[in-house]
Design a protein around this motif. Sequence first.
Motif, PDB file in Angstrom:
ATOM      1  N   LEU A 123       0.751  -1.268  -0.212  1.00  0.00           N
ATOM      2  CA  LEU A 123      -0.155   0.516  -0.123  1.00  0.00           C
ATOM      3  C   LEU A 123       1.152   0.864   0.086  1.00  0.00           C
ATOM      4  CD1 LEU A 123      -3.226   1.390   0.858  1.00  0.00           C
ATOM      5  CD2 LEU A 123      -1.904   1.217   2.793  1.00  0.00           C
ATOM      6  N   LYS A 124       0.557   2.040  -1.158  1.00  0.00           N
ATOM      7  CA  LYS A 124       1.635   3.401  -1.171  1.00  0.00           C
ATOM      8  C   LYS A 124       0.525   3.905  -1.673  1.00  0.00           C
ATOM      9  CE  LYS A 124       4.929   5.812  -3.174  1.00  0.00           C
ATOM     10  NZ  LYS A 124       6.340   6.021  -3.513  1.00  0.00           N
ATOM     11  N   VAL A 125       0.171   5.098  -0.489  1.00  0.00           N
ATOM     12  CA  VAL A 125      -0.835   6.528  -0.550  1.00  0.00           C
ATOM     13  C   VAL A 125       0.014   7.899  -0.571  1.00  0.00           C
ATOM     14  CG1 VAL A 125      -1.493   7.719   0.821  1.00  0.00           C
ATOM     15  CG2 VAL A 125      -1.671   5.567   1.329  1.00  0.00           C
ATOM     16  N   TYR A 141       1.941  10.937  -0.050  1.00  0.00           N
ATOM     17  CA  TYR A 141       2.685  10.071   1.114  1.00  0.00           C
ATOM     18  C   TYR A 141       3.726   9.791   0.842  1.00  0.00           C
ATOM     19  CZ  TYR A 141      -1.118  12.049   4.259  1.00  0.00           C
ATOM     20  OH  TYR A 141      -1.811  12.932   4.913  1.00  0.00           O
ATOM     21  N   ASP A 142       5.713   9.636   1.225  1.00  0.00           N
ATOM     22  CA  ASP A 142       6.468   9.057   1.275  1.00  0.00           C
ATOM     23  C   ASP A 142       6.603   7.593   1.521  1.00  0.00           C
ATOM     24  OD1 ASP A 142       8.203   9.155  -0.710  1.00  0.00           O
ATOM     25  OD2 ASP A 142       9.851  10.032   0.291  1.00  0.00           O
ATOM     26  N   MET A 143       5.183   7.504   2.126  1.00  0.00           N
ATOM     27  CA  MET A 143       5.645   5.364   2.962  1.00  0.00           C
ATOM     28  C   MET A 143       4.640   4.433   2.253  1.00  0.00           C
ATOM     29  SD  MET A 143       7.062   6.553   5.651  1.00  0.00           S
ATOM     30  CE  MET A 143       5.928   5.172   7.596  1.00  0.00           C
ATOM     31  N   VAL A 144       5.521   3.186   2.177  1.00  0.00           N
ATOM     32  CA  VAL A 144       5.051   1.806   1.735  1.00  0.00           C
ATOM     33  C   VAL A 144       4.258   0.876   3.109  1.00  0.00           C
ATOM     34  CG1 VAL A 144       7.033   0.713   1.123  1.00  0.00           C
ATOM     35  CG2 VAL A 144       4.411   0.550  -0.485  1.00  0.00           C
ATOM     36  N   THR A 145       3.563   0.504   3.057  1.00  0.00           N
ATOM     37  CA  THR A 145       3.256  -0.490   4.291  1.00  0.00           C
ATOM     38  C   THR A 145       3.519  -1.531   3.276  1.00  0.00           C
ATOM     39  OG1 THR A 145       2.273   0.900   5.977  1.00  0.00           O
ATOM     40  CG2 THR A 145       1.808  -1.343   6.071  1.00  0.00           C
ATOM     41  N   LYS A 146       3.540  -2.799   3.831  1.00  0.00           N
ATOM     42  CA  LYS A 146       3.269  -4.247   2.884  1.00  0.00           C
ATOM     43  C   LYS A 146       3.043  -5.183   4.243  1.00  0.00           C
ATOM     44  CE  LYS A 146       6.510  -3.254  -0.307  1.00  0.00           C
ATOM     45  NZ  LYS A 146       7.244  -4.051  -1.501  1.00  0.00           N
ATOM     46  N   GLY A 147       2.349  -6.412   4.267  1.00  0.00           N
ATOM     47  CA  GLY A 147       1.790  -7.514   4.830  1.00  0.00           C
ATOM     48  C   GLY A 147       1.657  -8.681   4.086  1.00  0.00           C
ATOM     49  N   GLN A 152      -3.102 -10.175   3.842  1.00  0.00           N
ATOM     50  CA  GLN A 152      -4.583  -9.473   3.411  1.00  0.00           C
ATOM     51  C   GLN A 152      -5.420 -10.467   3.573  1.00  0.00           C
ATOM     52  OE1 GLN A 152      -6.559  -7.774   4.652  1.00  0.00           O
ATOM     53  NE2 GLN A 152      -5.225  -5.920   4.628  1.00  0.00           N
ATOM     54  N   THR A 153      -6.302 -10.064   2.949  1.00  0.00           N
ATOM     55  CA  THR A 153      -7.360 -11.450   2.504  1.00  0.00           C
ATOM     56  C   THR A 153      -7.529 -10.698   1.475  1.00  0.00           C
ATOM     57  OG1 THR A 153      -8.867 -10.238   3.851  1.00  0.00           O
ATOM     58  CG2 THR A 153      -8.508 -11.965   4.916  1.00  0.00           C
ATOM     59  N   SER A 154      -8.242 -11.732   0.633  1.00  0.00           N
ATOM     60  CA  SER A 154      -8.606 -11.209  -0.936  1.00  0.00           C
ATOM     61  C   SER A 154      -9.658 -10.322  -0.530  1.00  0.00           C
ATOM     62  CB  SER A 154      -9.260 -12.498  -1.520  1.00  0.00           C
ATOM     63  OG  SER A 154      -9.969 -13.480  -1.189  1.00  0.00           O
ATOM     64  N   ILE A 155     -10.865 -10.101   0.035  1.00  0.00           N
ATOM     65  CA  ILE A 155     -11.898  -9.427   0.170  1.00  0.00           C
ATOM     66  C   ILE A 155     -11.051  -8.019   0.295  1.00  0.00           C
ATOM     67  CG2 ILE A 155     -14.046  -9.054   1.510  1.00  0.00           C
ATOM     68  CD1 ILE A 155     -13.870 -11.941   2.134  1.00  0.00           C
ATOM     69  N   ALA A 201      -6.786   0.984  -3.191  1.00  0.00           N
ATOM     70  CA  ALA A 201      -5.238   1.485  -3.615  1.00  0.00           C
ATOM     71  C   ALA A 201      -4.274  -0.055  -3.013  1.00  0.00           C
ATOM     72  CB  ALA A 201      -4.874   2.715  -2.500  1.00  0.00           C
ATOM     73  N   VAL A 202      -4.711  -1.063  -2.439  1.00  0.00           N
ATOM     74  CA  VAL A 202      -3.948  -2.336  -1.793  1.00  0.00           C
ATOM     75  C   VAL A 202      -3.988  -2.580  -3.258  1.00  0.00           C
ATOM     76  CG1 VAL A 202      -4.744  -4.006  -0.627  1.00  0.00           C
ATOM     77  CG2 VAL A 202      -4.885  -1.825   0.192  1.00  0.00           C
ATOM     78  N   SER A 203      -2.482  -3.013  -3.558  1.00  0.00           N
ATOM     79  CA  SER A 203      -2.124  -3.752  -4.363  1.00  0.00           C
ATOM     80  C   SER A 203      -2.430  -5.193  -3.599  1.00  0.00           C
ATOM     81  CB  SER A 203      -1.161  -3.090  -5.401  1.00  0.00           C
ATOM     82  OG  SER A 203      -0.787  -3.967  -6.096  1.00  0.00           O
ATOM     83  N   CYS A 204      -2.619  -6.721  -4.046  1.00  0.00           N
ATOM     84  CA  CYS A 204      -2.283  -7.397  -3.765  1.00  0.00           C
ATOM     85  C   CYS A 204      -1.759  -8.480  -4.471  1.00  0.00           C
ATOM     86  CB  CYS A 204      -3.966  -7.858  -3.041  1.00  0.00           C
ATOM     87  SG  CYS A 204      -4.367  -7.745  -1.421  1.00  0.00           S
ATOM     88  N   CYS A 205      -1.101  -9.538  -4.361  1.00  0.00           N
ATOM     89  CA  CYS A 205      -0.743 -10.357  -5.139  1.00  0.00           C
ATOM     90  C   CYS A 205      -0.540 -11.824  -4.460  1.00  0.00           C
ATOM     91  CB  CYS A 205       0.821 -10.218  -4.934  1.00  0.00           C
ATOM     92  SG  CYS A 205       1.999 -10.284  -4.097  1.00  0.00           S
ATOM     93  N   GLU A 206      -0.486 -13.074  -4.911  1.00  0.00           N
ATOM     94  CA  GLU A 206      -0.908 -14.803  -4.927  1.00  0.00           C
ATOM     95  C   GLU A 206       0.793 -15.082  -4.274  1.00  0.00           C
ATOM     96  OE1 GLU A 206      -4.230 -17.300  -5.994  1.00  0.00           O
ATOM     97  OE2 GLU A 206      -4.285 -15.354  -6.906  1.00  0.00           O
ATOM     98  N   GLY A 207       0.900 -15.927  -3.632  1.00  0.00           N
ATOM     99  CA  GLY A 207       2.392 -16.269  -3.679  1.00  0.00           C
ATOM    100  C   GLY A 207       3.322 -16.059  -2.444  1.00  0.00           C
ATOM    101  N   ASP A 208       4.005 -16.701  -2.263  1.00  0.00           N
ATOM    102  CA  ASP A 208       5.518 -16.606  -1.300  1.00  0.00           C
ATOM    103  C   ASP A 208       6.095 -15.148  -1.999  1.00  0.00           C
ATOM    104  OD1 ASP A 208       4.417 -18.329   0.784  1.00  0.00           O
ATOM    105  OD2 ASP A 208       5.928 -19.530  -0.015  1.00  0.00           O
TER     106      ASP A 208
END
Length: 103
Positions: free
Chosen positions: A48-50, A53-59, A61-64, A69-76
């Motif tokens: 998530l990059k807003v 703001y010069d910040m990114v958050t990663k972690g 999440q559920t597919s729902i 703005a939340v960018s999701c992906c599948e896989g390790d």
Amino acid sequence: MKTCGVLVLFMTLSTACALRCYTCTATDPKSCTDTKSCPVIFNRCFSLKVDGYDMVTKGCQTSIACVGAVSCCEGDLCNGAFPTGPSVLLLLLVSSAIIALFL
């Protein structure tokens, strides 16, 4: 001896099934190197990059929740800045073949 092989295979499967994601809140996405095994309810990694703001958050999440703005992906470790190593499936197949050959 067969019991030992089954135990090793079971341990490999149990660690291979947990999704792993990069987790951080940082100003530089490339500096995000911490990883985490996600709880069972999470099936995606996110970044998530807003804007503004010069910040990114990663972690994890559920597919729902993968909207807007939340960018999701599948896989390790798919939410990293760098390409990852071999897939867990390939490692699982190789370890299973080694166990089958030697036991």
